[in-house]
Scaffold this active site. Structure first.
Site, mmCIF file in Angstrom:
data_model
loop_
_atom_site.group_PDB
_atom_site.id
_atom_site.type_symbol
_atom_site.label_atom_id
_atom_site.label_comp_id
_atom_site.label_asym_id
_atom_site.label_seq_id
_atom_site.Cartn_x
_atom_site.Cartn_y
_atom_site.Cartn_z
ATOM 1 N N SER A 185 0.774 -1.246 0.000
ATOM 2 C CA SER A 185 0.000 0.000 0.000
ATOM 3 C C SER A 185 0.806 1.297 0.000
ATOM 4 O O SER A 185 0.297 2.322 -0.473
ATOM 5 C CB SER A 185 -0.980 0.022 1.179
ATOM 6 N N THR A 187 -0.274 -4.355 9.882
ATOM 7 C CA THR A 187 -0.296 -5.648 9.212
ATOM 8 C C THR A 187 0.248 -6.717 10.154
ATOM 9 O O THR A 187 0.568 -6.435 11.326
ATOM 10 C CB THR A 187 0.498 -5.582 7.882
ATOM 11 N N LYS A 230 -1.983 -7.126 14.447
ATOM 12 C CA LYS A 230 -3.384 -6.698 14.440
ATOM 13 C C LYS A 230 -4.086 -6.943 15.780
ATOM 14 O O LYS A 230 -4.918 -6.146 16.198
ATOM 15 C CB LYS A 230 -4.136 -7.389 13.298
ATOM 16 N N GLU A 288 -17.339 -2.058 15.644
ATOM 17 C CA GLU A 288 -17.947 -3.350 15.916
ATOM 18 C C GLU A 288 -17.242 -4.450 15.123
ATOM 19 O O GLU A 288 -17.054 -5.561 15.610
ATOM 20 C CB GLU A 288 -19.439 -3.312 15.564
ATOM 21 N N ASP A 325 -10.198 -5.285 6.592
ATOM 22 C CA ASP A 325 -9.782 -6.337 5.661
ATOM 23 C C ASP A 325 -10.976 -6.966 4.940
ATOM 24 O O ASP A 325 -10.917 -7.249 3.740
ATOM 25 C CB ASP A 325 -9.008 -7.433 6.398
ATOM 26 N N GLY A 341 -8.257 -20.118 7.341
ATOM 27 C CA GLY A 341 -7.626 -19.179 8.269
ATOM 28 C C GLY A 341 -8.652 -18.329 8.984
ATOM 29 O O GLY A 341 -9.400 -17.593 8.340
ATOM 30 N N ALA A 342 -8.680 -18.417 10.319
ATOM 31 C CA ALA A 342 -9.660 -17.678 11.115
ATOM 32 C C ALA A 342 -8.981 -16.707 12.071
ATOM 33 O O ALA A 342 -9.424 -16.514 13.202
ATOM 34 C CB ALA A 342 -10.556 -18.649 11.893
ATOM 35 N N ALA A 396 -7.700 -11.232 9.927
ATOM 36 C CA ALA A 396 -8.176 -10.996 8.565
ATOM 37 C C ALA A 396 -9.267 -11.992 8.196
ATOM 38 O O ALA A 396 -10.294 -11.624 7.609
ATOM 39 C CB ALA A 396 -7.020 -11.076 7.581
ATOM 40 N N GLY A 452 -3.603 -11.113 -3.394
ATOM 41 C CA GLY A 452 -3.586 -10.262 -2.203
ATOM 42 C C GLY A 452 -3.317 -8.809 -2.507
ATOM 43 O O GLY A 452 -3.754 -7.918 -1.764
#
Length: 294
Positions: A29, A75, A79, A91, A116, A140-141, A144, A252
């Site tokens: 970014s 990143t 996070k 929220e 994200d 993946g939990a 993100a 990504g």
């Protein structure tokens, strides 16, 4: 003598935004965001900063007292630490227990959001893919992944299969989704015979050579899109395999670029995009982080 005419010059009046992570060599970014500042005559700059995990709490303390700082972008792997450091969160961030964007208020408060999921959906829409009534697969939990899961649910996905080796993390996300989106079917495996429409890898798999593929591409026949949140390499082995099978892919970097208008809006550099961030009660419409997580 080198002329500085027409070149951007960082001065004591320049507003800066750190992008913190460990490492940061993979981030995408800063280039587009700094180009946007230059093109719009905004005296601001975003600077990647590689902060070790054991020092990141001290960094956020410094951020509170840095008057020429608008906030920061966050990143991996910071996070969750950013969530704990913030005084108020959206929220979305509360549900993910993670923050990727922080706005610093004039009083020094750190106000966090987790964008994200919004960026993922915006990138999907750029490919012409709509979530409503789709069957989705999430690998993946973490922060993100949780953010993406809730946006998929909010956009009307029919079902979501979650693959996450950490049982507590997987169960927690499943319980939260059942609580806030009871109409969404949530599974901890891919149901036999059910076609996956949208598959997304929100795990680190693919960042390092030798990583296994997040999920067998052969089982994604007919998917509308296969997406990866990993930004380096831009085309991961999983996406290469998906392309080999004739599937549409989203990398990504596309998700990172989709973050820009969302984060620039949150940091008050531009008007909100069509997907605006609305929080719960608290300063700037955001909810206060419970003391229990401090």
């Amino acid at each position: 003598m080198v002329s500085l005419k027409r070149k951007r010059v960082v001065t004591g009046k320049t507003v800066f935004i750190p992008l913190v992570g460990h490492p940061v060599e993979q981030v995408k970014s800063p280039g587009p965001m700094n180009s946007w500042f230059a093109e719009h005559g905004v005296d601001a700059v975003i600077v990647p900063m590689d902060i070790r995990p054991e020092k990141v709490a001290a960094f956020f303390d410094v951020l509170r007292g840095t008057e020429n700082c608008a906030g920061c972008s966050v990143t991996m792997p910071h996070k969750q630490a950013a969530f704990v450091a913030c005084d108020e969160v959206s929220e979305r961030a509360r549900r993910a227990r993670a923050v990727n964007t922080i706005r610093r208020s004039p009083s020094g408060k750190l106000i966090g959001d987790m964008t994200d999921g919004m960026a993922f959906i915006a990138a999907l829409e750029g490919h012409g893919v709509r979530v409503r009534d789709c069957n989705a697969l999430l690998i993946g939990a973490g922060g993100a992944g949780t953010a993406i899961a809730f946006e998929l649910a909010s956009e009307g996905a029919s079902s979501l299969a979650i693959i996450e080796p950490d049982q507590m993390r997987r169960s927690a996300l499943k319980a939260e989704l059942n609580r806030y989106h009871p109409d969404l079917e949530v599974f901890d495996r891919v149901v036999a015979g059910r076609k996956i429409d949208i598959a997304v890898n929100a795990s680190p798999l693919g960042m390092n050579s030798g990583d296994p593929l997040p999920f067998p591409v052969a089982e994604l026949a007919g998917a509308l899109i296969v997406a990866d949140a990993v930004t380096k390499p831009v085309i991961t082995p999983w996406l290469k395999e998906a392309e080999r099978h004739g599937l549409k892919v989203q990398n990504g970097e596309e998700m990172a670029v989709a973050q820009l208008p969302i984060q620039l809006s949150y940091l008050r550099f531009m008007k909100p995009p069509s997907r605006s961030a609305n929080g719960a009660a608290g300063e700037d419409g955001l909810s206060v982080v419970p003391e229990a997580v401090k």
